[in-house]
Each structure stands twice: as C-alpha cells, then as structure tokens.
Design a protein around this motif. Structure first.
Motif, PDB file in Angstrom:
ATOM      1  N   THR A  73     -54.250  72.128  -7.394  1.00  0.00           N
ATOM      2  CA  THR A  73     -55.119  71.596  -8.449  1.00  0.00           C
ATOM      3  C   THR A  73     -54.480  70.413  -9.159  1.00  0.00           C
ATOM      4  O   THR A  73     -54.835  69.264  -8.919  1.00  0.00           O
ATOM      5  N   LEU A  74     -53.513  70.689 -10.011  1.00  0.00           N
ATOM      6  CA  LEU A  74     -52.946  69.623 -10.849  1.00  0.00           C
ATOM      7  C   LEU A  74     -52.246  68.555 -10.013  1.00  0.00           C
ATOM      8  O   LEU A  74     -52.467  67.351 -10.214  1.00  0.00           O
ATOM      9  N   ALA A  75     -51.370  68.985  -9.090  1.00  0.00           N
ATOM     10  CA  ALA A  75     -50.628  68.012  -8.300  1.00  0.00           C
ATOM     11  C   ALA A  75     -51.563  67.161  -7.436  1.00  0.00           C
ATOM     12  O   ALA A  75     -51.421  65.931  -7.362  1.00  0.00           O
ATOM     13  N   GLN A  76     -52.536  67.824  -6.788  1.00  0.00           N
ATOM     14  CA  GLN A  76     -53.468  67.066  -5.955  1.00  0.00           C
ATOM     15  C   GLN A  76     -54.351  66.162  -6.807  1.00  0.00           C
ATOM     16  O   GLN A  76     -54.685  65.033  -6.409  1.00  0.00           O
ATOM     17  N   GLY A  77     -54.732  66.649  -7.984  1.00  0.00           N
ATOM     18  CA  GLY A  77     -55.527  65.798  -8.866  1.00  0.00           C
ATOM     19  C   GLY A  77     -54.758  64.577  -9.321  1.00  0.00           C
ATOM     20  O   GLY A  77     -55.300  63.456  -9.361  1.00  0.00           O
ATOM     21  N   LEU A  78     -53.495  64.774  -9.682  1.00  0.00           N
ATOM     22  CA  LEU A  78     -52.675  63.627 -10.086  1.00  0.00           C
ATOM     23  C   LEU A  78     -52.493  62.651  -8.928  1.00  0.00           C
ATOM     24  O   LEU A  78     -52.497  61.423  -9.130  1.00  0.00           O
ATOM     25  N   SER A  79     -52.331  63.187  -7.708  1.00  0.00           N
ATOM     26  CA  SER A  79     -52.205  62.301  -6.547  1.00  0.00           C
ATOM     27  C   SER A  79     -53.479  61.482  -6.345  1.00  0.00           C
ATOM     28  O   SER A  79     -53.422  60.264  -6.084  1.00  0.00           O
ATOM     29  N   SER A  80     -54.634  62.139  -6.486  1.00  0.00           N
ATOM     30  CA  SER A  80     -55.897  61.405  -6.337  1.00  0.00           C
ATOM     31  C   SER A  80     -56.059  60.356  -7.432  1.00  0.00           C
ATOM     32  O   SER A  80     -56.505  59.224  -7.167  1.00  0.00           O
ATOM     33  N   GLN A  81     -55.686  60.722  -8.665  1.00  0.00           N
ATOM     34  CA  GLN A  81     -55.766  59.739  -9.750  1.00  0.00           C
ATOM     35  C   GLN A  81     -54.887  58.537  -9.467  1.00  0.00           C
ATOM     36  O   GLN A  81     -55.274  57.384  -9.715  1.00  0.00           O
ATOM     37  N   GLN A  82     -53.686  58.809  -8.971  1.00  0.00           N
ATOM     38  CA  GLN A  82     -52.781  57.704  -8.661  1.00  0.00           C
ATOM     39  C   GLN A  82     -53.386  56.769  -7.626  1.00  0.00           C
ATOM     40  O   GLN A  82     -53.352  55.529  -7.772  1.00  0.00           O
ATOM     41  N   MET A  83     -53.976  57.358  -6.565  1.00  0.00           N
ATOM     42  CA  MET A  83     -54.563  56.526  -5.524  1.00  0.00           C
ATOM     43  C   MET A  83     -55.750  55.721  -6.064  1.00  0.00           C
ATOM     44  O   MET A  83     -55.907  54.514  -5.763  1.00  0.00           O
ATOM     45  N   LEU A  84     -56.579  56.360  -6.893  1.00  0.00           N
ATOM     46  CA  LEU A  84     -57.740  55.671  -7.450  1.00  0.00           C
ATOM     47  C   LEU A  84     -57.321  54.553  -8.395  1.00  0.00           C
ATOM     48  O   LEU A  84     -57.902  53.448  -8.375  1.00  0.00           O
ATOM     49  N   LEU A  85     -56.338  54.825  -9.225  1.00  0.00           N
ATOM     50  CA  LEU A  85     -55.886  53.800 -10.161  1.00  0.00           C
ATOM     51  C   LEU A  85     -55.213  52.635  -9.425  1.00  0.00           C
ATOM     52  O   LEU A  85     -55.349  51.467  -9.823  1.00  0.00           O
ATOM     53  N   GLN A  86     -54.475  52.949  -8.358  1.00  0.00           N
ATOM     54  CA  GLN A  86     -53.886  51.864  -7.552  1.00  0.00           C
ATOM     55  C   GLN A  86     -54.977  51.016  -6.902  1.00  0.00           C
ATOM     56  O   GLN A  86     -54.886  49.790  -6.861  1.00  0.00           O
ATOM     57  N   ALA A  87     -56.029  51.720  -6.402  1.00  0.00           N
ATOM     58  CA  ALA A  87     -57.145  50.967  -5.807  1.00  0.00           C
ATOM     59  C   ALA A  87     -57.845  50.117  -6.866  1.00  0.00           C
ATOM     60  O   ALA A  87     -58.244  48.960  -6.605  1.00  0.00           O
ATOM     61  N   ALA A  88     -58.023  50.663  -8.083  1.00  0.00           N
ATOM     62  CA  ALA A  88     -58.645  49.892  -9.160  1.00  0.00           C
ATOM     63  C   ALA A  88     -57.805  48.681  -9.525  1.00  0.00           C
ATOM     64  O   ALA A  88     -58.340  47.584  -9.797  1.00  0.00           O
ATOM     65  N   ASP A  89     -56.472  48.849  -9.524  1.00  0.00           N
ATOM     66  CA  ASP A  89     -55.595  47.722  -9.854  1.00  0.00           C
ATOM     67  C   ASP A  89     -55.698  46.605  -8.812  1.00  0.00           C
ATOM     68  O   ASP A  89     -55.681  45.416  -9.151  1.00  0.00           O
ATOM     69  N   ARG A  90     -55.844  47.011  -7.535  1.00  0.00           N
ATOM     70  CA  ARG A  90     -55.933  45.986  -6.478  1.00  0.00           C
ATOM     71  C   ARG A  90     -57.250  45.227  -6.525  1.00  0.00           C
ATOM     72  O   ARG A  90     -57.310  44.051  -6.167  1.00  0.00           O
ATOM     73  N   THR A  91     -58.330  45.893  -6.947  1.00  0.00           N
ATOM     74  CA  THR A  91     -59.652  45.252  -6.924  1.00  0.00           C
ATOM     75  C   THR A  91     -60.118  44.797  -8.305  1.00  0.00           C
ATOM     76  O   THR A  91     -61.277  44.426  -8.468  1.00  0.00           O
ATOM     77  N   TRP A  92     -59.240  44.884  -9.298  1.00  0.00           N
ATOM     78  CA  TRP A  92     -59.668  44.573 -10.670  1.00  0.00           C
ATOM     79  C   TRP A  92     -60.197  43.149 -10.803  1.00  0.00           C
ATOM     80  O   TRP A  92     -61.205  42.912 -11.468  1.00  0.00           O
ATOM     81  N   ASP A  93     -59.521  42.208 -10.179  1.00  0.00           N
ATOM     82  CA  ASP A  93     -59.932  40.802 -10.320  1.00  0.00           C
ATOM     83  C   ASP A  93     -61.050  40.419  -9.356  1.00  0.00           C
ATOM     84  O   ASP A  93     -61.970  39.677  -9.717  1.00  0.00           O
ATOM     85  N   SER A  94     -60.997  41.003  -8.140  1.00  0.00           N
ATOM     86  CA  SER A  94     -61.972  40.597  -7.135  1.00  0.00           C
ATOM     87  C   SER A  94     -63.285  41.370  -7.240  1.00  0.00           C
ATOM     88  O   SER A  94     -64.352  40.828  -6.951  1.00  0.00           O
ATOM     89  N   ASP A  95     -63.242  42.624  -7.622  1.00  0.00           N
ATOM     90  CA  ASP A  95     -64.446  43.462  -7.686  1.00  0.00           C
ATOM     91  C   ASP A  95     -64.331  44.377  -8.900  1.00  0.00           C
ATOM     92  O   ASP A  95     -63.912  45.538  -8.790  1.00  0.00           O
ATOM     93  N   ALA A  96     -64.699  43.845 -10.068  1.00  0.00           N
ATOM     94  CA  ALA A  96     -64.528  44.607 -11.310  1.00  0.00           C
ATOM     95  C   ALA A  96     -65.378  45.884 -11.309  1.00  0.00           C
ATOM     96  O   ALA A  96     -64.945  46.921 -11.836  1.00  0.00           O
ATOM     97  N   GLU A  97     -66.562  45.834 -10.737  1.00  0.00           N
ATOM     98  CA  GLU A  97     -67.418  47.015 -10.727  1.00  0.00           C
ATOM     99  C   GLU A  97     -66.785  48.141  -9.926  1.00  0.00           C
ATOM    100  O   GLU A  97     -66.787  49.317 -10.340  1.00  0.00           O
ATOM    101  N   ALA A  98     -66.240  47.821  -8.734  1.00  0.00           N
ATOM    102  CA  ALA A  98     -65.561  48.837  -7.926  1.00  0.00           C
ATOM    103  C   ALA A  98     -64.341  49.387  -8.660  1.00  0.00           C
ATOM    104  O   ALA A  98     -64.057  50.594  -8.617  1.00  0.00           O
ATOM    105  N   ALA A  99     -63.616  48.521  -9.351  1.00  0.00           N
ATOM    106  CA  ALA A  99     -62.443  48.963 -10.106  1.00  0.00           C
ATOM    107  C   ALA A  99     -62.841  49.939 -11.207  1.00  0.00           C
ATOM    108  O   ALA A  99     -62.193  50.973 -11.421  1.00  0.00           O
ATOM    109  N   ARG A 100     -63.939  49.605 -11.929  1.00  0.00           N
ATOM    110  CA  ARG A 100     -64.384  50.521 -12.982  1.00  0.00           C
ATOM    111  C   ARG A 100     -64.852  51.851 -12.385  1.00  0.00           C
ATOM    112  O   ARG A 100     -64.651  52.918 -12.989  1.00  0.00           O
ATOM    113  N   ARG A 101     -65.463  51.788 -11.218  1.00  0.00           N
ATOM    114  CA  ARG A 101     -65.908  53.020 -10.571  1.00  0.00           C
ATOM    115  C   ARG A 101     -64.699  53.899 -10.214  1.00  0.00           C
ATOM    116  O   ARG A 101     -64.725  55.116 -10.401  1.00  0.00           O
ATOM    117  N   HIS A 102     -63.641  53.277  -9.721  1.00  0.00           N
ATOM    118  CA  HIS A 102     -62.417  54.027  -9.429  1.00  0.00           C
ATOM    119  C   HIS A 102     -61.831  54.636 -10.700  1.00  0.00           C
ATOM    120  O   HIS A 102     -61.372  55.795 -10.703  1.00  0.00           O
TER     121      HIS A 102
END
Length: 378
Positions: A187-216
């Motif tokens: 639960t917690l560990a897997q959730g934190l791992s998913s959050q990390q991946m989503l936030l990293q994806a949001a950071d990569r797309t923040w400038d190019s695709d703000a909507e996708a970043a906010r969705r992440h």
C-alpha cells in the motif's frame, strides 16, 4: 497424623482411667495429657518445617512435646503408642540424621514401656515397635522423595510454560512485523512509488504539456489521499478502507481498475456467482491485486492489465495478466534490499489462507499471476 495423635492420646487416657481408677497419679496423668494436647495444637500454628524461617521455634516446640510424652509414658506405659504420630512430626521437623536418632530413641522407649505392661518377656513386644517405626520412616522418606520429584516436575513445567510463552510472544511479534511489512509494501510503499513516477512525469512535461502535467499531479494527489487513509487504518488495525460502507471485494477491485487509479489501462471482470468472503480472504486478495498492479506499473512496462476474479464454488481465484516485458520466474527470488519483497509477500498471504500462488511468465510475452484461495463453506 494430627487426628491419629489425638485419637491415640484420648484412647490411652481412657484406658488408664478404666484400668487404674482412683490412683494418686491420676491427676498428674490428666494434667500431662491436657498439657501434651495443648502443646501439640501449637505445632500447626508455628507453621514452618525444617529449612524454613522459624525452625528454632519448631525445635523448641518439638522438645516440649517429646518431653511431655516421655513423662506420660513413665507414669503410664499405655501412652507409648502415641509415638507413631510423633515419628512423623520428628521426621518433618528435624534434619534427616537427627530425626532418625529421635525415632530410634522413641522406639526404644516404646519397647521399654510395652515390656513394663507385659507380665513376662514377649519377643513380639521387642520386634513390633521397631518394625512399625521402620515402616513409618520408610513411608515418610518415600513420600518426601515423591514430593520432591513432583516439585521438580512442576518447576520444569512452569519453566517450560514460561519459555513457551516467551517463544510465542517472539513468534507473534515476528508475524506481526511480517504482516505490517507486507501491508506497507503493498500500500504505502507502492503508492509512494507511483507518486514518484507521476511527479517525475509531470516535471518532464510541465513546460511542453501543462495539462498532462496537471493530470499527473492530480493522480498523484489521489494516490496520496488513499495512502493517508491506509496509514490511518494501520493505526486502528482495521480492514482496508476500500471495504468501508459494506463494499465487497468486487467493488474494491473495480475501483483499482477505474480510470486514473493506475498508470496503465486495467480491465476488471468477474466470473461465476459472487459469494460473501471472509474479511481476511478479501483483504488478502485486495492486497495481492494492489501489489501485482504496482509491480506491473513499476517493472513490466505494460500497457494493459486484465484483472479477473473467479468464483469456482469451492475456491476463489484472482488472476492478474499483463502484456509487459515478462521475466523468468525461476530467477525472481529476492536478493535483499528494498526490492523483491512483493512476490514473497503475496505468497505468504496466500499460504496463510491455505491457498496457492502461481506465476506464468516468459520474457517478452507478459505475465499471468494467479492466486487461488479455498473456501470452507462454498
């Protein structure tokens, strides 16, 4: 022994009064009999026996009792048979050698008293008192040895019980640690791992695709909220929050497959007629599904996952199939560290329920994980 002493003392006094009415020594006999009875009553009041506190008082008391009895025997030999209970009193009060000496002296006095009562020499009067004394001593020694063995056995049993209780506490602690580690990993560990991946994806797309970043970011926030609910539930040691409000396992698994709940596409399907499941069964299957989806998200690079719950009458089966990169199950044993805890945790959960966990996978062709749990009352 107490009852026998007073019975013999009373019988000896009655015999003397019947055989020797009106003798001058009668008042002395009565006085010493009453004194001996009163002294004997003090024995249980003193309490301790040899080796215990207050032994000195017991020695003094025993000396007074024996002295009073000797005076009575000298005045009236018929009181001699009161010696039998006194044998046990001496054996219980004195150390072993001293008690044997006392028994020998009392026996000698009994023989002399019986010979005084006899009209002539009788070998039975010489042999019977030592035989009775020997039997009484042997019975006492045997009883004491049996009691010592029983005390030793009881001590061993108590010590074994304490050791067993300590072992059970340690095993319970280890089992609870394992349970919590599996809960946190799934639960917690897997959730934190998913959050990390989503936030990293949001950071990569923040400038190019703000909507996708906010969705992440929103998805990561939802996962964080569920993780917070899990953490609070751990504190209260209750069932998974997905079962709040009377929700069943199907509802909880359907929520896992809802859009936005995972970073891959999840399809959920139920086969057979659903039946009520025990809390521990549905909790375990939900944790297995969560752990399997987390492994797929983190390791499989899959695009689609099929989640199937099958009711087969006498068992319930959970299948998780993905189209990811696959792996070699024979080489999937954990090697330590933070990784590799998911599959052992799943196996442990299923094993605790008497079920089986099978994994079919080929590198490049995806993976199928199947957890089968028997139902006692299908």
């Amino acid at each position: 022994m107490h009852a026998a002493f007073f019975l013999l003392l009373g019988a000896s006094l009655v015999r003397f009064l019947i055989r020797h009415p009106g003798e001058p020594r009668t008042p002395w006999i009565i006085a010493f009999s009453v004194a001996l009875a009163l002294l004997y009553v003090l024995g249980p009041v003193l309490g301790p026996v040899q080796g215990a506190p207050g032994t000195g008082r017991r020695f003094t008391w025993l000396g007074a009792v024996v002295a009073s009895w000797v005076v009575l025997v000298v005045l009236a030999p018929s009181f001699a048979w009161c010696a039998v209970p006194l044998f046990y009193t001496g054996l219980r009060t004195l150390p072993a050698r001293a008690s044997l000496v006392l028994v020998a002296l009392l026996t000698t006095l009994v023989v002399a008293a019986q010979l005084r009562l006899a009209e002539g020499f009788d070998p039975n009067l010489v042999l019977a008192p030592p035989a009775v004394a020997a039997i009484a001593t042997a019975v006492f020694v045997h009883t004491q040895r049996q009691a010592a063995r029983q005390r030793a056995l009881i001590d061993d049993l108590l010590r074994t019980r304490r050791e067993l209780a300590a072992t059970e506490r340690r095993e319970g602690t280890l089992a609870e640690r394992q349970r919590l580690s599996m809960e946190i990993h799934d639960t917690l560990a897997q959730g934190l791992s998913s959050q990390q991946m989503l936030l990293q994806a949001a950071d990569r797309t923040w400038d190019s695709d703000a909507e996708a970043a906010r969705r992440h970011v929103r998805t990561a926030a939802d996962i964080a909220a569920r993780g917070l609910a899990e953490a609070r539930r751990f504190v209260h040691d209750l069932a998974p929050p997905q079962f709040d409000g009377g929700a069943g396992l199907e509802d909880a698994l359907r929520a896992l497959a809802a859009p936005g709940s995972a970073t891959v596409s999840v399809r959920f399907h139920v086969e057979g007629v659903p039946v009520p499941l025990p809390d521990r069964v549905r909790s375990a299957l939900l944790r297995i599904a969560q752990g399997a989806l987390a492994n797929v998200t983190e390791h499989a690079a899959a695009t689609t996952v099929a989640l199937t719950l099958s009711y087969l009458g006498d068992q319930v089966v959970l299948d998780v199939a993905d189209d990811g990169r696959g792996f070699d199950p024979g080489a999937a044993a954990p090697s330590g560290g933070a990784r590799g805890h998911g599959l052992p945790a799943m196996r442990a959960r299923v094993r605790q329920l008497g079920g089986t966990l099978t994994i079919e996978s080929v590198p490049g062709e995806g993976t199928v994980l199947s957890a089968s749990v028997p139902l006692e009352n299908p």
